[in-house]
Design an enzyme around this catalytic site. Sequence first.
Site, PDB file in Angstrom:
ATOM      1  N   ASP A 188       0.863  -1.162   0.000  1.00 34.53           N
ATOM      2  CA  ASP A 188       0.000   0.000   0.000  1.00 34.53           C
ATOM      3  C   ASP A 188       0.916   1.233   0.000  1.00 34.53           C
ATOM      4  OD1 ASP A 188      -3.224   0.638   1.582  1.00 34.53           O
ATOM      5  OD2 ASP A 188      -2.107   1.747   0.077  1.00 34.53           O
TER       6      ASP A 188
HETATM    7  C1  GLC Z   1      -4.296   4.240  -0.236  1.00 42.01           C
HETATM    8  C2  GLC Z   1      -5.216   3.131   0.185  1.00 42.01           C
HETATM    9  C3  GLC Z   1      -5.373   2.045  -0.839  1.00 42.01           C
HETATM   10  C4  GLC Z   1      -5.238   2.641  -2.223  1.00 42.01           C
HETATM   11  C5  GLC Z   1      -3.824   3.129  -2.373  1.00 42.01           C
HETATM   12  C6  GLC Z   1      -3.586   3.770  -3.754  1.00 42.01           C
HETATM   13  O1  GLC Z   1      -3.537   4.682   0.837  1.00 42.01           O
HETATM   14  O2  GLC Z   1      -4.979   2.521   1.438  1.00 42.01           O
HETATM   15  O3  GLC Z   1      -6.639   1.421  -0.627  1.00 42.01           O
HETATM   16  O4  GLC Z   1      -5.541   1.659  -3.197  1.00 42.01           O
HETATM   17  O5  GLC Z   1      -3.458   4.048  -1.361  1.00 42.01           O
HETATM   18  O6  GLC Z   1      -4.347   4.915  -3.889  1.00 42.01           O
END
Ligand code: GLC
Length: 736
Positions: A265
Site C-alpha cells: 500500500d
Molecule cells: C491508499 C489506500 C489504498 C489505495 C492506495 C492507492 O492509501 O490505502 O486502498 O488503493 O493508497 O491509492
Amino acid sequence: MLQSELIKLRDSMSLQEKIDQMLQLNGQFYEENNEDVLTGPAGSMGFTEQDIEMAGSILGAKGAERLIAIQKAYMEKQPHHIPMLFMLDVIHGLETVFPAPLGLGATFEPELAGKCASAAAKEAAVSGLHVTFSPMVDLVRDARWGRVMESTGEDPYLNGLFAAEQVKGFQGEDMSEPYKICACIKHFAAYGAPNAGRDYNTVELSEHTLRDFYLKSYKAGIDAGAGMVMTSFNTVNGVPASTNKWLMRDILRGEMGFDGVLISDYAAILETIPHGHSASPSDAAVKALEAGVDIDMMTSVYSANLLKLVEEGVVPEALIDEAVLRILELKNKLGLFENPYKDGDPEKEKEIILCEEHRALARETAAKSLVLLENDGILPLDTTKKVAFIGPYTSEKHIISSWAIAGNVPACVTIEEAAGEVLCAEKTSYHKGCTILGSGNQIISFTGIMKETTPEEEELRWMEEACEAAKEADIVVMPLGEHYAQSGEASSRAMIDVPEVQMRLFRRIKEVNENIVVLLFHGRPLDLRELKQEARAVLACWIPGTEGGHAIMDVLTGKVNPSGKLPMSFPYCVGQVPVFYNEYQTGRPFTDENLKFLSRYMDIPNKPLYPFGYGLSYTSFEISPVKVSSETMKADETLTVSAIIKNTGGCSGTEVVQLYIQDQTASVVRPVKELKGLQKVTLQPGEEKEVSFAVTESMLQFTRADGTVGSEPGIFSVWIGNSSETENKAEFDLKK
Ligand code: GLC
C-alpha cells in the site's frame, strides 16, 4: 509472450532495470511540462531522474490521450521497450459511479456487483488503465472505522461472494480481452480490524479468528483469479503486513497459492520504520523483499537500496528476479507486450463513459442497495399529497464516495432533479434546511480542508424557511446524513451520529409536522436511535452514486419495492461497537433482563439497533418452518434444508432468503449463527415458492483447536429466515 520468452527477457535485463520495474510512482510526476518534478515533490521524496524515467508502473493517472503519451515516451527510453503499467483506484466505478461497496453489499446480489465491476472496467480500460486497486474485501465489524464504506460488510461468506464476482467482473476469463483490467485484492490482511476503529491502528487477532473470519474473502478473490494483492498498513500480531513473511510467504503464497503481483500500500514499506519493525529504509527493503512484496508504491525504499544490497550480497538477486518475473507476467497477461496501449482510446472514451447502459445499471444497483429500516405505511409516497423535501442532501450533487476519485460529480442526479421528473411541481417544494456539517464546521478531505462557510444566520433562515414549508406540507422527506468525506480512508469517527445541525433541523421540523420520511446518506452504520423513534420511515441510502436521485425516487414512489438488507449491523450506540451477528455465545448468554450475572450491559441492550441481514419491503413475506431432508447427515452426504416463502402482502416484492448454520458444540466455540447461503426470491402477491439449500460437510468446516481445518460430528442448528435474527430453526446430527 511465452513464459520462456519472459524469463529470457528478465535475464537480459540489468539489475538496475529490474529494480526499476519494482517501483511505482504517482502519475502527477508525469503531468505535461512538469519540469520541477525533481526539484519539487519527487525530489523531496528521494526519487531520482532514473526513477521517474524508468519506474515500471504509475498510479493515479487516467485519460487515454495522457496515458498513451506517457506509454509512448516511456517505451522509447526503456532499454527493452517493456511497457509501463497504469493503475488507479477504480473502487466502485470510474466516471459512472455505482453505490459505495457497503451499499453494494446491501444488495445481497454479488452477480450485480460483478456487472458493476465489468462496467467500471470498461470505462477504466478505454481511459488507458490496466489495473484497479479493487475490490477491497476487508471484513469489518467496527462502525467507527471510516473504511467500512469500502467493504461489503461483516460476513465472511457474503464478502467472499462479492470478492469473487467483482474480480470476475473486472478481469473476465482473460484480462487481455478488450475492456478487461486486472483486479487487486486488498488490504492483505485484516486491515478492517484496527484497534478502537482508528485507521492504520494495530491489529491483534487469534490465528483462529484471522483464518475463520478475516482471510476467507481474500482467498475467495484469489481463487477467482485476482492478478494482484495489496499489502495492508497495519501490523498483524506485531509484524507489519508489508514485512510479514509468515503472512505473505506462508499464508498468501504458500497456503492460498497466490502467484501474482504483491504491491505494497502507499508508502507502507517505508512505514515499517515508524512501526518499529525496520531500522532503516535499507532494512525495510530487505524485510519487504524477503516477504515477497514485488512493487514498492510511492517510496524509494526499493529503488534507493536494492542495488547496493544485492551488490553487497545482503539479498540474493534471485529474490529480485522472482519479483520482476511476476511483474512481467502481469504485463503479459494484460497483453501489453503485444499492445502497450491496450484499450486506451479517446474516441471510445467519449462513447462509453457515462453511457446510458452504465447509468441504467447504476440506477438499478442503487435502488437495490437501499435498505428500508422503518416504515409505518407512509411509504411508498402518496404522490397526490403535498411533499416538502427538507435537508442538505435534497439538491446535493456529491453523492459519490471519497474513493470515487475519478467520479463525475456534475453527472450525478440529485433527489430534487429526480423528484422533479415524477412529482407534481405545484405540490412539491425543496429546501436545504441546513448545511451538512453546520456553519463554521470543517472537514479534511482527500483534496484538503473543506469548510461550511454559510453564515450561521443564513443557515438559521434556511431552517425557518424550511419550517414554514413543513407546516404546509402533508409529508416531509428529509435527505440527511454524513458528509461524503466522513467515511473512507483516514476518516475514523468516535461519535457515529448524523451531524448535530441536521438533527436540530429534524427536531425543528418534527415540531410542526409528524409525517417525516428520512433518507439517510452514510458511509457507515450510524446511531439511529432518535430517527428510529421519531420518523415514520427511514431509508438507508448509503452513498448511492451517480444515479442516486433516480434510484431513491424509484423506491420512494414504489416503482421499485426496496429489497436491500444490511451487510453490517447497525449498533444501538457507539458503545456497543464492535457488534456483529456471528459472535460467540459465551458461558453466560444474556437471556433474562432481570438477571445481573450475564454477558450484558447495564445500560443498553446487547442486540444491535438493526441486525445483519435486516431490511423491510413494501409487501410482507412469510417463511414456513424449516424442513431438513434428514435428521442425520454423514460427511459424504448432502442434506437439503428448505422452506416455503409466501408473499402475503399487496404488491410484488423480492425477499433475500438467508440460510444460517450453527455448530452447537465443537473443539473451539462456534458462532451463534453463520450465513451459509442466500437466495433472492421475487414473488407476486399471494405467490409462494419452495426455497431449498444443499448443505454439505465442507460448509461445516472450521479451524479446529489443533489448527487443522475440518468439521466435527455433533448437533447443528439450521435456520432459514429474512435476517440474522430469524428463529425459524431445525436441527440435524452430523455423524462420523
Ligand atoms: C491508499 C489506500 C489504498 C489505495 C492506495 C492507492 O492509501 O490505502 O486502498 O488503493 O493508497 O491509492
